[in-house]
Design a protein around this motif. Structure first.
Motif, mmCIF file in Angstrom:
data_model
loop_
_atom_site.group_PDB
_atom_site.id
_atom_site.type_symbol
_atom_site.label_atom_id
_atom_site.label_comp_id
_atom_site.label_asym_id
_atom_site.label_seq_id
_atom_site.Cartn_x
_atom_site.Cartn_y
_atom_site.Cartn_z
ATOM 1 N N ALA A 29 0.852 -1.202 0.000
ATOM 2 C CA ALA A 29 0.000 0.000 0.000
ATOM 3 C C ALA A 29 0.877 1.238 0.000
ATOM 4 N N ASP A 30 0.300 2.324 -0.480
ATOM 5 C CA ASP A 30 0.975 3.610 -0.459
ATOM 6 C C ASP A 30 0.777 4.200 0.935
ATOM 7 N N LEU A 31 1.834 4.243 1.722
ATOM 8 C CA LEU A 31 1.747 4.652 3.119
ATOM 9 C C LEU A 31 2.716 5.791 3.408
ATOM 10 N N THR A 32 2.338 6.653 4.326
ATOM 11 C CA THR A 32 3.274 7.594 4.917
ATOM 12 C C THR A 32 3.962 6.834 6.038
ATOM 13 N N VAL A 33 5.294 6.909 6.111
ATOM 14 C CA VAL A 33 6.031 6.069 7.059
ATOM 15 C C VAL A 33 6.883 6.913 7.988
ATOM 16 N N THR A 34 6.777 6.612 9.284
ATOM 17 C CA THR A 34 7.662 7.160 10.299
ATOM 18 C C THR A 34 8.344 5.996 10.994
ATOM 19 N N VAL A 35 9.666 5.990 10.995
ATOM 20 C CA VAL A 35 10.441 5.004 11.749
ATOM 21 C C VAL A 35 11.011 5.721 12.957
ATOM 22 N N VAL A 36 10.698 5.223 14.138
ATOM 23 C CA VAL A 36 11.235 5.793 15.369
ATOM 24 C C VAL A 36 12.415 4.929 15.789
ATOM 25 N N ASP A 37 13.592 5.537 15.800
ATOM 26 C CA ASP A 37 14.785 4.813 16.210
ATOM 27 C C ASP A 37 15.001 5.004 17.700
ATOM 28 N N ASN A 38 15.031 3.892 18.414
ATOM 29 C CA ASN A 38 15.190 3.892 19.868
ATOM 30 C C ASN A 38 16.658 3.772 20.261
ATOM 31 N N GLY A 39 17.448 4.755 19.912
ATOM 32 C CA GLY A 39 18.833 4.807 20.371
ATOM 33 C C GLY A 39 19.729 3.710 19.838
#
Length: 166
Positions: A29-39
């Protein structure tokens, strides 16, 4: 045209794996993506950015700066979702492996239930029924009777260990 939904992926120290997870979701699917990097360690963060650059464009990587844990890390991404235009958010750990059709089915189910706004990938415990000593059966609908027998778990089902005594 806006994307179908917002995907939040919580990541720590598995850069290449996380990039493949994002790629699997975006293939569906066409998605807006946020990856949260936990340190993550610097090398893993570089692997994440390199892997994302190879497979997709426009993924936002938010560096939390430390390991906040899954829930607080997810909250960082959920803030991004809430600030955007999407009604639906998908939430996944960095090693989620959505099967073909999973994202479309999740989106269809969420649209069919307008009061719901968040879907999360399972963590793989489904085939192993568990019974918590204080909460009773987990993973099944609540039963009126308490205890293992009322849940009708199959013989040999594993139970959660009792909490430590203080």
């Amino acid at each position: 045209m806006p994307t179908a939904a917002h995907l939040v992926v919580v990541h720590r120290n598995r850069g290449a794996v996380c990039a493949r997870t994002v790629e699997r979701f975006l293939a569906q699917a066409d998605l807006t993506v946020t990856v949260v990097d936990n340190g993550s360690e610097p090398g893993e963060l570089a692997d994440l950015r390199d892997g994302l650059a190879e497979c997709v464009e426009g993924v936002e990587v938010v560096e939390a700066g430390s390991n906040l844990g899954f829930g607080p890390g997810a909250n960082v991404g959920l803030e991004r979702w809430l600030a955007g235009p999407h009604e639906i958010c998908l939430l996944a750990p960095h090693d989620a492996r959505p099967l073909d059709g999973t994202v479309q089915r999740l989106l269809a189910e969420m649209r069919a239930r307008p009061s719901a706004g968040l879907a999360s990938a399972g963590v793989g415990d489904r085939p192993l029924p568990r019974v918590h000593p204080f909460l009773g059966p987990t993973g099944l609908p609540a039963a009126r009777e308490a205890g293992r027998a009322a849940a009708r778990y199959p013989p040999g089902a594993r139970t959660a260990p009792p909490p430590p005594r203080l």
